[in-house]
Write an enzyme that holds these catalytic residues in place. Structure first.
Site, PDB file in Angstrom:
ATOM      1  N   TYR A  54       0.713  -1.280  -0.046  1.00 38.82           N
ATOM      2  CA  TYR A  54      -0.039   0.000  -0.005  1.00 38.82           C
ATOM      3  C   TYR A  54       0.929   1.156  -0.118  1.00 38.82           C
ATOM      4  O   TYR A  54       0.357   2.352  -0.198  1.00 38.82           O
ATOM      5  CB  TYR A  54      -1.054   0.238   1.299  1.00 38.82           C
ATOM      6  CG  TYR A  54      -2.114  -1.090   1.409  1.00 38.82           C
ATOM      7  CD1 TYR A  54      -2.134  -2.035   0.075  1.00 38.82           C
ATOM      8  CD2 TYR A  54      -2.694  -1.240   2.438  1.00 38.82           C
ATOM      9  CE1 TYR A  54      -3.026  -2.953   0.451  1.00 38.82           C
ATOM     10  CE2 TYR A  54      -3.649  -2.531   2.434  1.00 38.82           C
ATOM     11  CZ  TYR A  54      -3.608  -3.232   1.422  1.00 38.82           C
ATOM     12  OH  TYR A  54      -4.389  -4.369   1.585  1.00 38.82           O
ATOM     13  N   LEU A 191     -17.525  -3.657   1.492  1.00 45.58           N
ATOM     14  CA  LEU A 191     -18.403  -2.651   0.624  1.00 45.58           C
ATOM     15  C   LEU A 191     -18.152  -2.681  -0.733  1.00 45.58           C
ATOM     16  O   LEU A 191     -19.022  -2.704  -1.766  1.00 45.58           O
ATOM     17  CB  LEU A 191     -18.324  -1.171   1.425  1.00 45.58           C
ATOM     18  CG  LEU A 191     -18.614  -1.187   2.797  1.00 45.58           C
ATOM     19  CD1 LEU A 191     -17.944   0.169   3.203  1.00 45.58           C
ATOM     20  CD2 LEU A 191     -19.798  -1.544   3.204  1.00 45.58           C
ATOM     21  N   ILE A 228     -12.560  -4.718   7.972  1.00 49.42           N
ATOM     22  CA  ILE A 228     -11.817  -3.585   7.844  1.00 49.42           C
ATOM     23  C   ILE A 228     -12.216  -2.541   6.788  1.00 49.42           C
ATOM     24  O   ILE A 228     -11.537  -2.408   5.939  1.00 49.42           O
ATOM     25  CB  ILE A 228     -10.482  -4.068   7.569  1.00 49.42           C
ATOM     26  CG1 ILE A 228     -10.331  -5.086   6.429  1.00 49.42           C
ATOM     27  CG2 ILE A 228      -9.793  -4.623   9.027  1.00 49.42           C
ATOM     28  CD1 ILE A 228      -8.814  -5.771   6.341  1.00 49.42           C
ATOM     29  N   SER A 231     -12.545   4.160   4.042  1.00 49.18           N
ATOM     30  CA  SER A 231     -13.033   5.259   3.259  1.00 49.18           C
ATOM     31  C   SER A 231     -12.096   6.338   3.555  1.00 49.18           C
ATOM     32  O   SER A 231     -11.194   6.461   4.380  1.00 49.18           O
ATOM     33  CB  SER A 231     -14.376   5.912   3.830  1.00 49.18           C
ATOM     34  OG  SER A 231     -14.887   6.987   3.403  1.00 49.18           O
ATOM     35  N   ARG A 236     -18.083   9.021   6.503  1.00 50.52           N
ATOM     36  CA  ARG A 236     -18.284   7.601   6.171  1.00 50.52           C
ATOM     37  C   ARG A 236     -17.379   6.740   7.340  1.00 50.52           C
ATOM     38  O   ARG A 236     -17.811   5.749   7.585  1.00 50.52           O
ATOM     39  CB  ARG A 236     -17.799   7.270   4.877  1.00 50.52           C
ATOM     40  CG  ARG A 236     -19.032   7.516   3.741  1.00 50.52           C
ATOM     41  CD  ARG A 236     -18.495   6.877   2.481  1.00 50.52           C
ATOM     42  NE  ARG A 236     -19.389   7.192   1.584  1.00 50.52           N
ATOM     43  CZ  ARG A 236     -19.400   7.014   0.322  1.00 50.52           C
ATOM     44  NH1 ARG A 236     -18.301   6.895  -0.377  1.00 50.52           N
ATOM     45  NH2 ARG A 236     -20.435   7.074  -0.672  1.00 50.52           N
ATOM     46  N   ASN A 240     -19.286   3.972   9.234  1.00 49.80           N
ATOM     47  CA  ASN A 240     -18.841   2.610   9.359  1.00 49.80           C
ATOM     48  C   ASN A 240     -18.449   1.888  10.861  1.00 49.80           C
ATOM     49  O   ASN A 240     -18.520   0.749  10.913  1.00 49.80           O
ATOM     50  CB  ASN A 240     -17.443   2.334   8.511  1.00 49.80           C
ATOM     51  CG  ASN A 240     -18.030   2.697   7.119  1.00 49.80           C
ATOM     52  OD1 ASN A 240     -19.289   2.669   6.618  1.00 49.80           O
ATOM     53  ND2 ASN A 240     -16.871   2.766   6.057  1.00 49.80           N
TER      54      ASN A 240
HETATM   55  N1  NAP Z   1      -5.552  -8.584   1.541  1.00 45.62           N
HETATM   56  C1  NAP Z   1      -5.994  -8.272   0.434  1.00 45.62           C
HETATM   57  O1  NAP Z   1      -5.622  -8.867  -0.788  1.00 45.62           O
HETATM   58  C2  NAP Z   1      -6.626  -7.354   0.304  1.00 45.62           C
HETATM   59  C3  NAP Z   1      -7.535  -6.751  -0.616  1.00 45.62           C
HETATM   60  C4  NAP Z   1      -8.296  -5.612  -0.821  1.00 45.62           C
HETATM   61  C5  NAP Z   1      -8.452  -5.101   0.528  1.00 45.62           C
HETATM   62  N2  NAP Z   1      -7.891  -5.448   1.611  1.00 45.62           N
HETATM   63  C6  NAP Z   1      -7.941  -4.596   2.774  1.00 45.62           C
HETATM   64  O2  NAP Z   1      -9.400  -4.410   3.119  1.00 45.62           O
HETATM   65  C7  NAP Z   1      -9.746  -3.076   3.092  1.00 45.62           C
HETATM   66  C8  NAP Z   1     -11.116  -2.779   2.903  1.00 45.62           C
HETATM   67  O3  NAP Z   1     -11.343  -3.131   1.412  1.00 45.62           O
HETATM   68  P1  NAP Z   1     -11.308  -1.938   0.475  1.00 45.62           P
HETATM   69  O4  NAP Z   1     -10.531  -0.851   0.489  1.00 45.62           O
HETATM   70  O5  NAP Z   1     -11.071  -2.931  -0.731  1.00 45.62           O
HETATM   71  O6  NAP Z   1     -12.939  -1.868   0.095  1.00 45.62           O
HETATM   72  P2  NAP Z   1     -14.210  -1.468   1.092  1.00 45.62           P
HETATM   73  O7  NAP Z   1     -13.642  -0.843   2.296  1.00 45.62           O
HETATM   74  O8  NAP Z   1     -15.153  -2.750   1.041  1.00 45.62           O
HETATM   75  O9  NAP Z   1     -14.704  -0.265   0.299  1.00 45.62           O
HETATM   76  C9  NAP Z   1     -14.055   0.794  -0.014  1.00 45.62           C
HETATM   77  C10 NAP Z   1     -15.021   1.786  -0.955  1.00 45.62           C
HETATM   78  O10 NAP Z   1     -16.283   1.884  -0.433  1.00 45.62           O
HETATM   79  C11 NAP Z   1     -16.607   3.104  -0.292  1.00 45.62           C
HETATM   80  N3  NAP Z   1     -17.187   3.364   1.014  1.00 45.62           N
HETATM   81  C12 NAP Z   1     -16.660   3.373   2.250  1.00 45.62           C
HETATM   82  N4  NAP Z   1     -17.616   3.511   3.301  1.00 45.62           N
HETATM   83  C13 NAP Z   1     -19.034   3.558   2.711  1.00 45.62           C
HETATM   84  C14 NAP Z   1     -20.129   3.887   2.993  1.00 45.62           C
HETATM   85  N5  NAP Z   1     -20.585   3.965   4.380  1.00 45.62           N
HETATM   86  N6  NAP Z   1     -21.224   3.724   2.189  1.00 45.62           N
HETATM   87  C15 NAP Z   1     -21.006   3.729   0.866  1.00 45.62           C
HETATM   88  N7  NAP Z   1     -19.619   3.569   0.376  1.00 45.62           N
HETATM   89  C16 NAP Z   1     -18.647   3.592   1.247  1.00 45.62           C
HETATM   90  C17 NAP Z   1     -15.258   3.967  -0.206  1.00 45.62           C
HETATM   91  O11 NAP Z   1     -15.240   5.208  -0.881  1.00 45.62           O
HETATM   92  P3  NAP Z   1     -14.619   6.661  -0.234  1.00 45.62           P
HETATM   93  O12 NAP Z   1     -13.433   6.675   0.250  1.00 45.62           O
HETATM   94  O13 NAP Z   1     -14.989   7.672  -1.185  1.00 45.62           O
HETATM   95  O14 NAP Z   1     -15.706   6.631   1.120  1.00 45.62           O
HETATM   96  C18 NAP Z   1     -14.505   3.167  -1.187  1.00 45.62           C
HETATM   97  O15 NAP Z   1     -14.612   3.311  -2.513  1.00 45.62           O
HETATM   98  C19 NAP Z   1      -8.636  -2.349   2.232  1.00 45.62           C
HETATM   99  O16 NAP Z   1      -8.470  -1.068   2.653  1.00 45.62           O
HETATM  100  C20 NAP Z   1      -7.295  -3.029   3.087  1.00 45.62           C
HETATM  101  O17 NAP Z   1      -6.907  -2.734   3.987  1.00 45.62           O
HETATM  102  C21 NAP Z   1      -7.208  -6.528   1.334  1.00 45.62           C
END
Ligand code: NAP
Length: 261
Positions: A54, A191, A228, A231, A236, A240
């Protein structure tokens, strides 16, 4: 029904407790990473998920330090990029330096390197654990068969597997498979990979005066899955975390589980 508090933890096999809800930092760099983590800690999160890949460990570390929350009160996860196999020790030392800490709480193999389990990498993880550079070790994106390979090579199961997860991906067999191996399930992209407009979700959300996102996150914690969300928007990050003042009924939980079929 399952009452949960916002600091509720799950025990990992390594004898360490991980907060059920954490703040994800993928795609947050520079000020977004710093402000996101500072905001999350102010709101009450005590668990931050980062990774070497990251490229934000320095900003995450600075935010944790400046927050005044106290190193011992914040659970920090970071991850080994699959391309760094053979350089495990150096990679972890670099993470510790960037974060500005003596140890992390959880170190994960980010992906199976070249799609393989790689027990020799897992042995390096066990060494890091024994040296106190991390309090717990685990994997991410591993299949049950790959986890079994690690166990049969070393006698030690990963404490946790971080995998893509949400109600639409719910798979009772995966849950049972991890449970029987004493591997905690941590869900990522809860999400991003969900249809927030799905009527089952929106109806349950309306019944509780909550958003679809909050229902998804609440579903995780009621199941005991670590989650985890990420945002970059303060409101948000707050939304969350505001999931501990309502409970889903057994029928609602069943309906949400059904989305995975
Ligand atoms: N181990 C792995 O391979 C792997 C892969 C992917 C992710 N991860 C970890 O998991 C964490 C979470 O997954 P992710 O970042 O992929 O996706 P996520 O947390 O599921 O979703 C993030 C997206 O959702 C939006 N969002 C956030 N809160 C919201 C709400 N209350 N309502 C509507 N939309 C919302 C955010 O936009 P805004 O920022 O504009 O709010 C962003 O576009 C990552 O940050 C990372 O730490 C790990």
């Amino acid at each position: 029904m399952t009452t949960r508090t916002n600091q509720e933890t799950v025990d990992l096999a390594d004898g360490v407790s991980i907060p059920l809800i954490g703040f994800g930092t993928w795609q947050l760099t520079g000020d977004d990473a710093y402000n996101g983590v500072r905001g999350a800690l102010e709101i009450g999160y005590r668990h931050i998920d980062t990774a070497t890949m990251y490229r934000n460990e320095d900003r995450v570390g600075a935010a944790i330090r400046d927050s005044g929350a106290g190193r011992e009160n914040v659970f920090i996860t970071t991850k080994l990029p699959p391309g760094n196999v053979g350089r495990e020790r150096q990679t972890l030392d670099d993470s510790l330096k960037a974060l500005g800490v003596d140890f992390v709480d959880l170190w994960l193999v980010h992906w199976p390197p070249n799609g393989e389990a790689r027990p020799e990498t897992w042995k390096a993880f066990i060494e890091a654990l024994e040296q106190g550079k991390t309090r717990a070790i685990g994997v991410s994106n591993y299949s049950l068969a790959q986890i079994d390979e690690l166990i049969s090579a070393t006698g030690r199961a990963p404490a946790l597997n971080q995998i893509p997860w949400n109600p639409f991906r719910y798979d009772a067999k995966e849950v049972a498979g991890l449970q029987s191996r004493h591997v905690v399930l941590e869900g990522y992209s809860p999400l991003l990979n969900s249809d927030l407009g799905n009527p089952v979700l929106t109806e349950i959300a309306a019944a509780h005066g909550k958003s679809a996102a909050q229902v998804i996150l609440r579903w995780h914690v009621e199941h005991g899955f670590v989650v985890i969300p990420r945002s970059k928007r303060r409101e948000r990050i707050e939304e969350n975390f505001a999931i501990f003042d309502f409970e889903l009924t057994p029928e609602e939980m069943r309906q949400l589980d059904e989305l995975g079929k």
